[in-house]
Design an enzyme around this catalytic site. Structure first.
Site, PDB file in Angstrom:
ATOM      1  N   ASN A 114       0.853  -1.193   0.000  1.00 39.65           N
ATOM      2  CA  ASN A 114       0.000   0.000   0.000  1.00 39.65           C
ATOM      3  C   ASN A 114       0.890   1.244   0.000  1.00 39.65           C
ATOM      4  O   ASN A 114       1.699   1.446   0.909  1.00 39.65           O
ATOM      5  CB  ASN A 114      -0.889  -0.037   1.251  1.00 39.65           C
ATOM      6  CG  ASN A 114      -1.820   1.158   1.326  1.00 39.65           C
ATOM      7  OD1 ASN A 114      -1.410   2.289   1.115  1.00 39.65           O
ATOM      8  ND2 ASN A 114      -3.069   0.914   1.636  1.00 39.65           N
TER       9      ASN A 114
ATOM     10  N   HIS B 203       0.959   6.305   1.678  1.00 39.18           N
ATOM     11  CA  HIS B 203       1.718   7.291   2.447  1.00 39.18           C
ATOM     12  C   HIS B 203       2.847   7.957   1.672  1.00 39.18           C
ATOM     13  O   HIS B 203       3.420   8.939   2.126  1.00 39.18           O
ATOM     14  CB  HIS B 203       2.175   6.687   3.773  1.00 39.18           C
ATOM     15  CG  HIS B 203       0.982   6.379   4.638  1.00 39.18           C
ATOM     16  ND1 HIS B 203       0.006   7.312   4.898  1.00 39.18           N
ATOM     17  CD2 HIS B 203       0.573   5.234   5.232  1.00 39.18           C
ATOM     18  CE1 HIS B 203      -0.944   6.762   5.640  1.00 39.18           C
ATOM     19  NE2 HIS B 203      -0.619   5.503   5.852  1.00 39.18           N
TER      20      HIS B 203
ATOM     21  N   HIS C  37      -5.625   3.426  -1.506  1.00 43.72           N
ATOM     22  CA  HIS C  37      -6.963   3.711  -0.971  1.00 43.72           C
ATOM     23  C   HIS C  37      -7.397   5.054  -1.534  1.00 43.72           C
ATOM     24  O   HIS C  37      -6.818   6.085  -1.201  1.00 43.72           O
ATOM     25  CB  HIS C  37      -6.902   3.739   0.559  1.00 43.72           C
ATOM     26  CG  HIS C  37      -8.240   3.891   1.216  1.00 43.72           C
ATOM     27  ND1 HIS C  37      -8.414   3.701   2.558  1.00 43.72           N
ATOM     28  CD2 HIS C  37      -9.463   4.217   0.720  1.00 43.72           C
ATOM     29  CE1 HIS C  37      -9.695   3.897   2.867  1.00 43.72           C
ATOM     30  NE2 HIS C  37     -10.347   4.222   1.769  1.00 43.72           N
TER      31      HIS C  37
ATOM     32  N   ARG D  52      -9.759   7.745  -1.288  1.00 42.62           N
ATOM     33  CA  ARG D  52     -10.761   8.221  -0.329  1.00 42.62           C
ATOM     34  C   ARG D  52     -11.611   9.329  -0.924  1.00 42.62           C
ATOM     35  O   ARG D  52     -11.142  10.063  -1.792  1.00 42.62           O
ATOM     36  CB  ARG D  52     -10.059   8.771   0.926  1.00 42.62           C
ATOM     37  CG  ARG D  52      -9.515   7.707   1.826  1.00 42.62           C
ATOM     38  CD  ARG D  52      -8.826   8.333   3.026  1.00 42.62           C
ATOM     39  NE  ARG D  52      -8.504   7.326   4.017  1.00 42.62           N
ATOM     40  CZ  ARG D  52      -9.306   6.990   5.021  1.00 42.62           C
ATOM     41  NH1 ARG D  52     -10.470   7.586   5.189  1.00 42.62           N
ATOM     42  NH2 ARG D  52      -8.942   6.064   5.866  1.00 42.62           N
TER      43      ARG D  52
ATOM     44  N   ARG E 147      -7.392  12.617   0.439  1.00 38.89           N
ATOM     45  CA  ARG E 147      -6.337  13.151   1.319  1.00 38.89           C
ATOM     46  C   ARG E 147      -4.935  12.704   0.902  1.00 38.89           C
ATOM     47  O   ARG E 147      -3.959  13.323   1.250  1.00 38.89           O
ATOM     48  CB  ARG E 147      -6.602  12.781   2.771  1.00 38.89           C
ATOM     49  CG  ARG E 147      -6.524  11.314   3.056  1.00 38.89           C
ATOM     50  CD  ARG E 147      -6.592  11.034   4.527  1.00 38.89           C
ATOM     51  NE  ARG E 147      -7.935  11.229   5.050  1.00 38.89           N
ATOM     52  CZ  ARG E 147      -8.352  10.660   6.193  1.00 38.89           C
ATOM     53  NH1 ARG E 147      -7.513   9.935   6.908  1.00 38.89           N
ATOM     54  NH2 ARG E 147      -9.575  10.833   6.611  1.00 38.89           N
TER      55      ARG E 147
ATOM     56  N   GLU F 107      -8.536   0.167  -2.686  1.00 35.96           N
ATOM     57  CA  GLU F 107      -9.378   0.110  -1.489  1.00 35.96           C
ATOM     58  C   GLU F 107     -10.344   1.270  -1.594  1.00 35.96           C
ATOM     59  O   GLU F 107      -9.934   2.390  -1.916  1.00 35.96           O
ATOM     60  CB  GLU F 107      -8.532   0.337  -0.235  1.00 35.96           C
ATOM     61  CG  GLU F 107      -7.768  -0.854   0.225  1.00 35.96           C
ATOM     62  CD  GLU F 107      -6.879  -0.499   1.417  1.00 35.96           C
ATOM     63  OE1 GLU F 107      -7.075   0.569   2.042  1.00 35.96           O
ATOM     64  OE2 GLU F 107      -5.980  -1.278   1.693  1.00 35.96           O
TER      65      GLU F 107
ATOM     66  N   THR G 203      -8.111   3.437   8.211  1.00 34.47           N
ATOM     67  CA  THR G 203      -9.308   2.607   8.300  1.00 34.47           C
ATOM     68  C   THR G 203      -9.464   2.077   9.726  1.00 34.47           C
ATOM     69  O   THR G 203      -8.533   1.486  10.276  1.00 34.47           O
ATOM     70  CB  THR G 203      -9.200   1.409   7.320  1.00 34.47           C
ATOM     71  OG1 THR G 203      -8.741   1.899   6.067  1.00 34.47           O
ATOM     72  CG2 THR G 203     -10.539   0.726   7.151  1.00 34.47           C
TER      73      THR G 203
ATOM     74  N   GLU H  29     -10.412  -9.912   3.495  1.00 32.43           N
ATOM     75  CA  GLU H  29      -9.181  -9.465   4.145  1.00 32.43           C
ATOM     76  C   GLU H  29      -9.491  -9.335   5.628  1.00 32.43           C
ATOM     77  O   GLU H  29     -10.298  -8.489   6.030  1.00 32.43           O
ATOM     78  CB  GLU H  29      -8.703  -8.122   3.568  1.00 32.43           C
ATOM     79  CG  GLU H  29      -7.401  -7.664   4.231  1.00 32.43           C
ATOM     80  CD  GLU H  29      -6.888  -6.344   3.686  1.00 32.43           C
ATOM     81  OE1 GLU H  29      -7.124  -6.027   2.503  1.00 32.43           O
ATOM     82  OE2 GLU H  29      -6.243  -5.617   4.471  1.00 32.43           O
TER      83      GLU H  29
ATOM     84  N   HIS I 182      -3.449  -4.560   7.874  1.00 31.10           N
ATOM     85  CA  HIS I 182      -3.611  -3.426   8.786  1.00 31.10           C
ATOM     86  C   HIS I 182      -2.700  -3.558   9.993  1.00 31.10           C
ATOM     87  O   HIS I 182      -2.901  -4.425  10.826  1.00 31.10           O
ATOM     88  CB  HIS I 182      -5.062  -3.203   9.238  1.00 31.10           C
ATOM     89  CG  HIS I 182      -5.343  -1.745   9.410  1.00 31.10           C
ATOM     90  ND1 HIS I 182      -4.843  -1.009  10.454  1.00 31.10           N
ATOM     91  CD2 HIS I 182      -6.004  -0.872   8.617  1.00 31.10           C
ATOM     92  CE1 HIS I 182      -5.209   0.248  10.311  1.00 31.10           C
ATOM     93  NE2 HIS I 182      -5.909   0.370   9.191  1.00 31.10           N
TER      94      HIS I 182
ATOM     95  N   GLY J 111       1.381  -1.447   4.223  1.00 33.44           N
ATOM     96  CA  GLY J 111       1.776  -0.132   3.749  1.00 33.44           C
ATOM     97  C   GLY J 111       2.697   0.611   4.696  1.00 33.44           C
ATOM     98  O   GLY J 111       3.897   0.776   4.431  1.00 33.44           O
TER      99      GLY J 111
HETATM  100  N1  PXP Z   1      -5.707  -3.171   4.522  1.00 31.97           N
HETATM  101  C1  PXP Z   1      -6.648  -2.211   4.603  1.00 31.97           C
HETATM  102  C2  PXP Z   1      -8.060  -2.584   4.322  1.00 31.97           C
HETATM  103  C3  PXP Z   1      -6.307  -0.883   4.932  1.00 31.97           C
HETATM  104  O1  PXP Z   1      -7.262   0.058   4.997  1.00 31.97           O
HETATM  105  C4  PXP Z   1      -4.947  -0.572   5.147  1.00 31.97           C
HETATM  106  C5  PXP Z   1      -4.558   0.842   5.447  1.00 31.97           C
HETATM  107  O2  PXP Z   1      -4.832   1.657   4.361  1.00 31.97           O
HETATM  108  C6  PXP Z   1      -4.006  -1.599   5.035  1.00 31.97           C
HETATM  109  C7  PXP Z   1      -4.403  -2.898   4.747  1.00 31.97           C
HETATM  110  C8  PXP Z   1      -2.542  -1.353   5.240  1.00 31.97           C
HETATM  111  O3  PXP Z   1      -2.337  -1.056   6.581  1.00 31.97           O
HETATM  112  P1  PXP Z   1      -0.911  -0.547   7.046  1.00 31.97           P
HETATM  113  O4  PXP Z   1      -0.669   0.753   6.349  1.00 31.97           O
HETATM  114  O5  PXP Z   1      -1.055  -0.404   8.524  1.00 31.97           O
HETATM  115  O6  PXP Z   1       0.075  -1.579   6.644  1.00 31.97           O
END
Ligand code: PXP
Length: 249
Positions: A18, A21, A54, A56, A60, A81, A112, A162, A200, A222
């Site tokens: 992901n 960032h 993602h 949004r 952002r 996402e 999220t 997921e 996540h 991510g």
């Molecule tokens: N999976 C989902 C559904 C998410 O919303 C996110 C964050 O955008 C991630 C995975 C990745 O999470 P992290 O950035 O904490 O690795």
């Protein structure tokens, strides 16, 4: 003649990175770099199996330009996402990522927070999930590792669930218990024919027990990777600038 029969257990596990960032940093300065599209190429060079972003409602970090260029440039799989809304479904149907992961989305959240309540929002999600599938997009639903949610996702035609690892990552003193819940949830999802992903909050350490227990085939990560990239790349970035400064010393 001796015939060796080697039974090699080979489970293909995939990593989708992901890159939100990278775009967060760009937006912090409202600049045109760092560019998530450029970053995606590096991520693929590193061996990732996919790129996740993602998109949004408030844009952002990732915006439509990013998603469209990523679609045209990356060689691996694109996952978007997104919330189950008309606007996002229209964009996804046009861009055609390999996968859409439906997530809940709150304006006030930093990231999220919690899985999608597929049980409660069943009829709201249904038309969007159906349209995405009709567009040939694999549908994943980000859910808590709870049977009712997984069952509802399967009934809605999800291909993937997921499982949200946020609680597992944060509640360190309850890890064994939560891992057990995740293992059961993953088994149940597979019985229903679903592919299991997790994501996540995963990092270089906490992913290991999930791998050891064969909980998931796919990982969406991510923040930990982008944060580590800053650390492993910072010394080199400084050295490059220092060399320029030294030319004029
Ligand atoms: N999976 C989902 C559904 C998410 O919303 C996110 C964050 O955008 C991630 C995975 C990745 O999470 P992290 O950035 O904490 O690795």
């Amino acid at each position: 003649m001796v015939i060796f029969s080697l039974k090699i257990r080979h489970i293909v596990r995939t990593l989708s990175v992901n890159i939100d960032h990278i775009a967060t940093l760009r937006q912090a300065r409202q600049a045109d770099f760092p560019d998530p599209v450029q970053a995606a190429i590096m991520v693929e060079l590193g061996g990732a199996d996919g790129i996740t972003v993602h998109l949004r409602k408030d844009r952002r970090h990732i915006n439509e330009r990013d998603v469209e260029l990523l679609r045209k440039t990356i060689k691996t799989e694109l996952t978007i996402e997104m919330a189950a809304t008309e606007e996002m479904t229209r964009i996804a149907s046009r861009v055609r990522p390999e996968q859409v992961t439906l997530v809940p989305e709150l304006k006030t959240e930093v990231t999220t927070s919690g899985g999608l309540d597929v049980v409660k929002r069943y009829s709201k999600i249904k038309p969007f999930a159906q349209r995405l599938k009709r567009s040939g997009i694999r549908v994943s639903m980000f859910v808590e590792p709870v049977r009712a949610q997984i069952e509802a996702a399967a009934r809605l035609g999800a291909d993937v669930v997921e499982l949200n690892t946020d609680r597992y990552c944060r509640e360190k003193n309850r890890r064994a218990e939560i891992l057990g819940e995740m293992e059961n949830a993953a088994g149940f999802a597979r019985e229903l024919g679903l592919v299991v992903h997790t994501g996540h909050g995963l990092d270089y350490m906490n992913i290991v027990p999930i791998l050891e227990l064969d909980i998931a085939e796919g990982f969406s990560i991510g923040f930990a990777i982008v944060a580590r990239a800053l650390m492993v790349g910072l010394a080199e970035a400084v050295a490059e600038m220092k060399r320029i400064v030294e030319v004029y010393s």
